[in-house]
Design a protein around this motif. Sequence first.
Motif, PDB file in Angstrom:
ATOM      1  N   LEU A  39     -11.201  52.454  37.755  1.00 28.35           N
ATOM      2  CA  LEU A  39     -10.679  53.712  37.209  1.00 28.35           C
ATOM      3  C   LEU A  39     -11.581  54.869  37.617  1.00 28.35           C
ATOM      4  CD1 LEU A  39      -9.712  52.652  33.563  1.00 28.35           C
ATOM      5  CD2 LEU A  39      -8.133  53.273  35.403  1.00 28.35           C
ATOM      6  N   LYS A  40     -10.969  55.988  37.948  1.00 22.79           N
ATOM      7  CA  LYS A  40     -11.717  57.197  38.321  1.00 22.79           C
ATOM      8  C   LYS A  40     -11.784  58.102  37.092  1.00 22.79           C
ATOM      9  CE  LYS A  40     -10.578  56.952  43.240  1.00 22.79           C
ATOM     10  NZ  LYS A  40     -10.072  55.569  43.191  1.00 22.79           N
ATOM     11  N   ILE A  41     -12.907  58.006  36.397  1.00 18.41           N
ATOM     12  CA  ILE A  41     -13.008  58.509  35.027  1.00 18.41           C
ATOM     13  C   ILE A  41     -13.780  59.816  34.922  1.00 18.41           C
ATOM     14  CG2 ILE A  41     -14.067  57.982  32.775  1.00 18.41           C
ATOM     15  CD1 ILE A  41     -13.341  55.018  33.333  1.00 18.41           C
ATOM     16  N   ILE A  42     -13.272  60.700  34.053  1.00 22.20           N
ATOM     17  CA  ILE A  42     -14.018  61.855  33.556  1.00 22.20           C
ATOM     18  C   ILE A  42     -14.367  61.546  32.104  1.00 22.20           C
ATOM     19  CG2 ILE A  42     -13.931  64.304  32.956  1.00 22.20           C
ATOM     20  CD1 ILE A  42     -11.992  64.724  35.254  1.00 22.20           C
ATOM     21  N   HIS A  43     -15.661  61.558  31.779  1.00 23.16           N
ATOM     22  CA  HIS A  43     -16.125  61.149  30.449  1.00 23.16           C
ATOM     23  C   HIS A  43     -16.763  62.354  29.765  1.00 23.16           C
ATOM     24  CE1 HIS A  43     -18.339  57.769  28.014  1.00 23.16           C
ATOM     25  NE2 HIS A  43     -17.308  58.278  27.369  1.00 23.16           N
ATOM     26  N   VAL A  44     -16.304  62.701  28.566  1.00 18.83           N
ATOM     27  CA  VAL A  44     -16.745  63.937  27.910  1.00 18.83           C
ATOM     28  C   VAL A  44     -17.209  63.668  26.480  1.00 18.83           C
ATOM     29  CG1 VAL A  44     -16.142  66.302  27.267  1.00 18.83           C
ATOM     30  CG2 VAL A  44     -15.099  65.266  29.288  1.00 18.83           C
ATOM     31  N   ALA A  45     -18.446  64.088  26.185  1.00 22.67           N
ATOM     32  CA  ALA A  45     -19.003  64.037  24.835  1.00 22.67           C
ATOM     33  C   ALA A  45     -19.219  65.470  24.350  1.00 22.67           C
ATOM     34  CB  ALA A  45     -20.314  63.253  24.831  1.00 22.67           C
ATOM     35  N   GLY A  46     -19.701  65.616  23.112  1.00 22.37           N
ATOM     36  CA  GLY A  46     -19.983  66.944  22.584  1.00 22.37           C
ATOM     37  C   GLY A  46     -19.683  67.026  21.103  1.00 22.37           C
ATOM     38  N   THR A  47     -20.140  68.083  20.472  1.00 19.96           N
ATOM     39  CA  THR A  47     -19.862  68.303  19.052  1.00 19.96           C
ATOM     40  C   THR A  47     -18.568  69.090  18.874  1.00 19.96           C
ATOM     41  OG1 THR A  47     -22.247  68.407  18.629  1.00 19.96           O
ATOM     42  CG2 THR A  47     -20.785  69.216  16.892  1.00 19.96           C
ATOM     43  N   LYS A  48     -18.417  70.146  19.650  1.00 17.71           N
ATOM     44  CA  LYS A  48     -17.254  71.020  19.536  1.00 17.71           C
ATOM     45  C   LYS A  48     -16.629  71.191  20.913  1.00 17.71           C
ATOM     46  CE  LYS A  48     -19.792  74.445  18.347  1.00 17.71           C
ATOM     47  NZ  LYS A  48     -21.077  73.800  18.567  1.00 17.71           N
ATOM     48  N   GLY A  49     -15.319  71.165  20.953  1.00 16.85           N
ATOM     49  CA  GLY A  49     -14.620  71.511  22.182  1.00 16.85           C
ATOM     50  C   GLY A  49     -14.381  70.376  23.153  1.00 16.85           C
ATOM     51  N   LYS A  50     -14.815  69.163  22.830  1.00 17.55           N
ATOM     52  CA  LYS A  50     -14.612  68.088  23.809  1.00 17.55           C
ATOM     53  C   LYS A  50     -13.143  67.703  23.933  1.00 17.55           C
ATOM     54  CE  LYS A  50     -15.966  64.262  20.681  1.00 17.55           C
ATOM     55  NZ  LYS A  50     -16.235  65.071  19.473  1.00 17.55           N
ATOM     56  N   GLY A  51     -12.398  67.755  22.814  1.00 15.34           N
ATOM     57  CA  GLY A  51     -10.971  67.464  22.892  1.00 15.34           C
ATOM     58  C   GLY A  51     -10.228  68.516  23.692  1.00 15.34           C
ATOM     59  N   SER A  52     -10.580  69.786  23.483  1.00 13.55           N
ATOM     60  CA  SER A  52      -9.956  70.869  24.241  1.00 13.55           C
ATOM     61  C   SER A  52     -10.313  70.771  25.718  1.00 13.55           C
ATOM     62  CB  SER A  52     -10.412  72.226  23.685  1.00 13.55           C
ATOM     63  OG  SER A  52     -10.029  72.378  22.340  1.00 13.55           O
ATOM     64  N   THR A  53     -11.587  70.466  26.002  1.00 13.43           N
ATOM     65  CA  THR A  53     -12.013  70.332  27.393  1.00 13.43           C
ATOM     66  C   THR A  53     -11.235  69.224  28.085  1.00 13.43           C
ATOM     67  OG1 THR A  53     -14.248  71.131  26.893  1.00 13.43           O
ATOM     68  CG2 THR A  53     -13.979  69.793  28.879  1.00 13.43           C
ATOM     69  N   CYS A  54     -11.094  68.076  27.422  1.00  6.90           N
ATOM     70  CA  CYS A  54     -10.344  66.957  28.009  1.00  6.90           C
ATOM     71  C   CYS A  54      -8.879  67.335  28.220  1.00  6.90           C
ATOM     72  CB  CYS A  54     -10.446  65.728  27.107  1.00  6.90           C
ATOM     73  SG  CYS A  54     -12.064  64.937  27.115  1.00  6.90           S
ATOM     74  N   THR A  55      -8.308  68.047  27.262  1.00  2.00           N
ATOM     75  CA  THR A  55      -6.906  68.456  27.372  1.00  2.00           C
ATOM     76  C   THR A  55      -6.710  69.408  28.545  1.00  2.00           C
ATOM     77  OG1 THR A  55      -6.575  68.179  24.990  1.00  2.00           O
ATOM     78  CG2 THR A  55      -5.019  69.592  26.150  1.00  2.00           C
ATOM     79  N   PHE A  56      -7.600  70.365  28.697  1.00  3.27           N
ATOM     80  CA  PHE A  56      -7.540  71.276  29.845  1.00  3.27           C
ATOM     81  C   PHE A  56      -7.675  70.499  31.158  1.00  3.27           C
ATOM     82  CE2 PHE A  56      -9.127  75.067  27.188  1.00  3.27           C
ATOM     83  CZ  PHE A  56      -7.900  75.700  27.231  1.00  3.27           C
ATOM     84  N   ALA A  57      -8.641  69.577  31.220  1.00  2.00           N
ATOM     85  CA  ALA A  57      -8.893  68.820  32.461  1.00  2.00           C
ATOM     86  C   ALA A  57      -7.673  67.989  32.845  1.00  2.00           C
ATOM     87  CB  ALA A  57     -10.123  67.932  32.297  1.00  2.00           C
ATOM     88  N   GLU A  58      -7.074  67.334  31.847  1.00  2.00           N
ATOM     89  CA  GLU A  58      -5.880  66.531  32.132  1.00  2.00           C
ATOM     90  C   GLU A  58      -4.763  67.397  32.684  1.00  2.00           C
ATOM     91  OE1 GLU A  58      -1.977  65.104  31.795  1.00  2.00           O
ATOM     92  OE2 GLU A  58      -2.724  66.657  30.428  1.00  2.00           O
ATOM     93  N   SER A  59      -4.555  68.558  32.074  1.00  8.65           N
ATOM     94  CA  SER A  59      -3.470  69.437  32.496  1.00  8.65           C
ATOM     95  C   SER A  59      -3.715  69.977  33.908  1.00  8.65           C
ATOM     96  CB  SER A  59      -3.328  70.590  31.495  1.00  8.65           C
ATOM     97  OG  SER A  59      -2.198  71.375  31.772  1.00  8.65           O
TER      98      SER A  59
END
Length: 577
Positions: free
Chosen positions: A59-79
């Motif tokens: 799998l060619k993965i983008i992995h994102v951690a964080g306290t705030k904004g990680k869900g938004s960042t992942c959503t933007f990246a997917e889109s």
Amino acid sequence: MAKGGSVESVAGRYETMLDALSSLITKRSRADKSNKGDRFDLLYDYLKILELEDAISELKIIHVAGTKGKGSTCTFAESILRNCGFRTGLFTSPHLIDVRERFRLDGVEISEEKFLEYFWWCYDRLKEKTSDDVPMPTYFRFLALLAFKIFAAEKVDVAILEVGLGGRFDATNVVQAPIVCGVSSLGYDHMEILGNTLGEIAGEKAGIFKHEIPAFTVPQPDEAMKVLEEKASKLNVNLQVAHPIDASSLNGLKLALEGEHQYLNAGLAVALCTAWLQRTGHHIDNFNQTGPLPEPFIKGLTTASLQGRAQIVHDQFTDIGSVGDLVFYLDGAHSPESMEACAKWFSLCTRDDNHQPSLNSEAQQQADERSKDTTQILLFNCMSVRDPQLLLPRLLRTCASHGVHFKKALFVPNISVYHKVGSHTLPTVDPQVDLSWQFALQRVWENLMQSDKGGEASNTDQVCEEVKDDTGMSARCCKNSSVFSSLPSAIKWLRDTAQKDRFVRFQVLVTGSLHLVGDRQHWFIFFTEQGNFSTVLNCLLMDSEQSVCWNDARSSFRCLPSTLLGDDRDPICSRTA
């Protein structure tokens, strides 16, 4: 054919699956100090059982951690990457209404049929092969394993994984060779597990860094950045700082997710996607660091969607001739920093909404010709592991600095059930519900309001009145706040209030917990389907064994009652107050 070879409806099969999934929920507290790591090595045993070791490595993965904004960042990246033409897989948490929200393929949550197929494929193999030494995985670990199976079987081009909690011991961290890693904004949250300082928290988040795999973060407090840089250096990771995108780079369009802080999350997503494209051998057309972003990037950033974050819902049940006289502003902020961002978003939105042109109906135009006053109300709950002395002052004072002052705060318990997932556990209102935490929140609020007006903190209990709502349930009213025994009771009060004062627009900020936001969405959808609040409320008040009422309701909206858990992004699920 259903599991076991018998004919069964899709609804029945989904219920059976939810029962099985519920069996994986532990009753240990998130703050249980013995759970640190919680035998992380077991995850590798599970991968062997599910024969996913090779599949994950491919799998060619983008992995994102964080306290705030990680869900938004992942959503933007997917889109972004979907609009670049790639088949995408997105795994996020938590869900608001249906567990399938966590698994998106090409931007759409996975279908029930596929979800059931992959669920039982994983569950049955684990059930057969696990033992006392290698027990069944806990809830979140199972979902992470299921995500790997789904994305591998569906042959996605890119898998974007949002860390559940922390990083080092998160179930998603079995990934050994992602294409690129990201760390969104860091702050104080989940301190009972991750540590009491920003440095300790940053160290846990940096646990997703892998040897010589590039990583990006956003501007961080010095203490956190120092630790991120140290961890990166030890692993020979090229750690770069991504800055907010400029609004002008969107060619006159707006980010799909509201709030100024989203420009920072978008900047991190752009950096992650750019690195992913480069490292996977894909050329980026028309990419100019100073000019507009490439068209697929712009489309991705301006069309992404994420429920429960900076979301506006116009209530449809205030029959007062003018849509928009009761408006809910939903945001799952639950840390001091995200509370401040939420307050800024709410303040700007309410200011803009109050200057919107009239809608196209004649009645609306006539109503708006008259001066329309506005009233801001807070609907709040947070988990008892969080400190309201850090959350509520940040919210109150940030709003006040933007000219927004709450007339009333409503405190309610979350209605989500924390030991079961499934429609048969749709919650009833417990006449003996423990409201001690809500009373504590109310005291904090009343003291804040008193001190902001130049007075001294008083004994809130002495100036509050115990009353009964229309359902006979207890409520406690103080000068600036009320505690309701249930969310439906609070919503009914808001609707009744809006009906009585037809020349006021009520703007309700729902925040403090993603689970509260999920509950609000949960009931909003149900009310929309049923169209009769009193009927729904009567159902709520029925004994849990009297299921005819709910069974009738579920026939038209079966996915509604999938229950939110505590902070189920943890390896160990939690309970709330």
